[in-house]
Scaffold this active site. Structure first.
Site, short mmCIF file in Angstrom:
data_model
loop_
_atom_site.label_atom_id
_atom_site.label_comp_id
_atom_site.label_asym_id
_atom_site.label_seq_id
_atom_site.Cartn_x
_atom_site.Cartn_y
_atom_site.Cartn_z
N GLN A 1 32.94 47.39 49.81
CA GLN A 1 32.65 46.26 50.69
C GLN A 1 32.71 46.62 52.18
O GLN A 1 32.21 45.89 53.02
CB GLN A 1 33.62 45.11 50.41
N CYS B 1 34.23 35.68 46.94
CA CYS B 1 34.16 37.09 47.32
C CYS B 1 33.89 37.18 48.82
O CYS B 1 33.06 36.43 49.34
CB CYS B 1 33.03 37.75 46.54
N LEU B 2 34.59 38.08 49.49
CA LEU B 2 34.39 38.24 50.94
C LEU B 2 32.97 38.72 51.26
O LEU B 2 32.51 38.54 52.38
CB LEU B 2 35.42 39.22 51.51
N GLY C 1 41.67 40.34 47.88
CA GLY C 1 41.31 41.66 47.37
C GLY C 1 40.13 42.22 48.14
O GLY C 1 39.32 41.46 48.68
N HIS D 1 33.20 45.92 41.99
CA HIS D 1 32.62 46.37 43.27
C HIS D 1 32.44 47.89 43.28
O HIS D 1 31.43 48.39 43.75
CB HIS D 1 33.54 46.00 44.45
N HIS E 1 37.62 42.07 39.27
CA HIS E 1 36.60 41.75 40.28
C HIS E 1 36.40 42.94 41.24
O HIS E 1 35.27 43.35 41.51
CB HIS E 1 37.05 40.49 41.04
N GLU E 2 37.52 43.49 41.73
CA GLU E 2 37.41 44.60 42.69
C GLU E 2 36.89 45.87 42.01
O GLU E 2 36.15 46.64 42.63
CB GLU E 2 38.77 44.88 43.35
ZN ZN Z 1 34.43 40.65 45.94
#
Ligand code: ZN
Length: 174
Positions: free
Chosen positions: A51, A91-92, A46, A137, A133-134
């Protein structure tokens, strides 16, 4: 198509609240395509526009095993939440770190797709986790915010040290 740069915690730009997208045009479709490419390349399941330092309500994900089911959510909104599940999330934007987070088990979400069509979706399990989660963000929130302040501070120090080390390493390579 292009791979976009993913910003990392504790970068303050991750705290920006994303704005709603008024028109789904070619620019938005291009952004979604680039975000999917960036997500698959990372690799991740995701990615939120926040991000990649674009503060619009857009997220992409693919929770399939084969990585062949890309999904695009524009202006997502959770209509119903039910139950509880706990999952060790990564998480990236927080590389190399996972932590258990409690989320709703089932959600009903409303969003717009890349064609500009409105849709509603019932999600549970990993898909529900990923959407929640996204969406965090897009509100400037990170999964590490669910940790205790002490744990979060330790993580921040560790990552800052890592960033410094990376920079030194990059200088040496010049
Ligand atoms: Zn994330």
């Amino acid at each position: 198509m292009a791979i976009l740069n993913i910003i990392e915690f504790p970068d303050q730009r991750l705290r920006t609240v994303a704005k709603a997208i008024e028109t789904v045009n070619e620019d938005i479709r291009q952004l979604a395509a680039n975000m999917l490419e960036t997500m698959y390349d990372a690799p991740g399941i995701g990615l939120a526009a926040t991000q990649v330092n674009i503060h619009k309500q857009l997220l992409v994900l693919d929770v399939s095993d084969e990585g062949d089911q890309p999904m695009v959510f524009i202006n997502p909104e959770i209509l119903v939440k039910d139950g509880i599940q706990i999952y060790a999330e990564g998480c990236l934007s927080v590389p190399g770190f996972t932590a258990e987070v409690q989320r709703a088990e089932e959600i009903r979400v409303k969003a717009t797709n890349e064609k500009g069509e409105s849709f509603e979706l019932e999600a549970h399990g990993l898909l529900a986790i990923c959407i929640q989660h996204e969406m965090d963000h897009l509100k400037g929130k990170l999964f590490v915010d669910y940790l205790s302040p002490l744990k979060r501070l330790r993580l921040k120090k560790k990552l800052e040290k890592q960033h410094k080390a990376d920079k030194l390493e990059a200088q040496k390579q010049l």
